[in-house]
Design a protein around this motif. Sequence first.
Motif, PDB file in Angstrom:
ATOM      1  N   ALA A  53      37.958  39.857 -11.291  1.00 44.29           N
ATOM      2  CA  ALA A  53      37.187  39.351 -10.151  1.00 44.29           C
ATOM      3  C   ALA A  53      35.927  40.187  -9.937  1.00 44.29           C
ATOM      4  CB  ALA A  53      38.056  39.338  -8.902  1.00 44.29           C
ATOM      5  N   THR A  56      33.446  39.442 -12.718  1.00 48.57           N
ATOM      6  CA  THR A  56      32.867  38.111 -12.538  1.00 48.57           C
ATOM      7  C   THR A  56      31.841  38.127 -11.413  1.00 48.57           C
ATOM      8  OG1 THR A  56      34.886  37.084 -13.365  1.00 48.57           O
ATOM      9  CG2 THR A  56      33.419  35.680 -12.089  1.00 48.57           C
ATOM     10  N   LEU A  57      32.146  38.803 -10.325  1.00 49.06           N
ATOM     11  CA  LEU A  57      31.212  38.901  -9.214  1.00 49.06           C
ATOM     12  C   LEU A  57      29.963  39.675  -9.624  1.00 49.06           C
ATOM     13  CD1 LEU A  57      30.484  38.368  -6.283  1.00 49.06           C
ATOM     14  CD2 LEU A  57      31.797  40.404  -5.669  1.00 49.06           C
ATOM     15  N   LYS A  58      30.141  40.764 -10.340  1.00 56.04           N
ATOM     16  CA  LYS A  58      28.998  41.552 -10.834  1.00 56.04           C
ATOM     17  C   LYS A  58      28.115  40.698 -11.746  1.00 56.04           C
ATOM     18  CE  LYS A  58      27.971  45.899 -13.218  1.00 56.04           C
ATOM     19  NZ  LYS A  58      27.513  45.768 -14.579  1.00 56.04           N
ATOM     20  N   PHE A  60      27.803  37.453 -11.685  1.00 54.79           N
ATOM     21  CA  PHE A  60      27.097  36.496 -10.831  1.00 54.79           C
ATOM     22  C   PHE A  60      25.903  37.157 -10.144  1.00 54.79           C
ATOM     23  CE2 PHE A  60      26.526  34.981  -6.452  1.00 54.79           C
ATOM     24  CZ  PHE A  60      25.989  33.729  -6.719  1.00 54.79           C
ATOM     25  N   LEU A  61      26.099  38.334  -9.573  1.00 51.48           N
ATOM     26  CA  LEU A  61      25.010  39.006  -8.863  1.00 51.48           C
ATOM     27  C   LEU A  61      23.867  39.375  -9.794  1.00 51.48           C
ATOM     28  CD1 LEU A  61      27.113  41.279  -6.484  1.00 51.48           C
ATOM     29  CD2 LEU A  61      25.785  39.240  -5.855  1.00 51.48           C
ATOM     30  N   SER A  69      35.034  29.659 -10.903  1.00 46.65           N
ATOM     31  CA  SER A  69      34.977  29.364  -9.475  1.00 46.65           C
ATOM     32  C   SER A  69      35.846  28.152  -9.158  1.00 46.65           C
ATOM     33  CB  SER A  69      33.535  29.074  -9.053  1.00 46.65           C
ATOM     34  OG  SER A  69      33.484  28.680  -7.708  1.00 46.65           O
TER      35      SER A  69
END
Length: 160
Positions: A53, A56-58, A60-61, A69
């Motif tokens: 998670a 994946t968030l990194k 995306f940013l 998602s």
Amino acid sequence: VRDDILTALNNGTLDKYVADFADEAFVRHPKALIFPHLGASTDEAEVNCAIMAVKTLKYFLETGNILRSVNFPTIDIPQQSPLRITIVNRNVPNMVGQISAILAKHFVNIDNILNRSRGNYAYTIIDIPLLEDSLLQEILEDMSKIEGVLKARVINRREM
């Protein structure tokens, strides 16, 4: 319980035993079928899910790309230009046309564009050449005024 199951398998009271835990007594037993344990609730699985998670968030940013998602479409393209605009909007007709028109109004070329939708929402990634900050801010303000645009942001990779 283990010994009772083995006894029942051996004397025919139990025809088959299916499990997802590999006890050595059952792995080679002809009447036992052992599946891999997915371990979705183990401490190790929860740690691995947390690590995934965060990665994946990194991602995306840093890139604007969306992976795994449940409420947005998967969209994953390499960034080809120093600036990337990402737009979250309602999934309505002519949204990409309105967004493109704003860039055209400011004489900004689109190097790459991808739009994906999922249900009521859509997500657009647009790679553009390097611009002055004041022009970029004006473009973002214009895009934010489009009815149905929920969020527009810029990912700046000037080293490209």
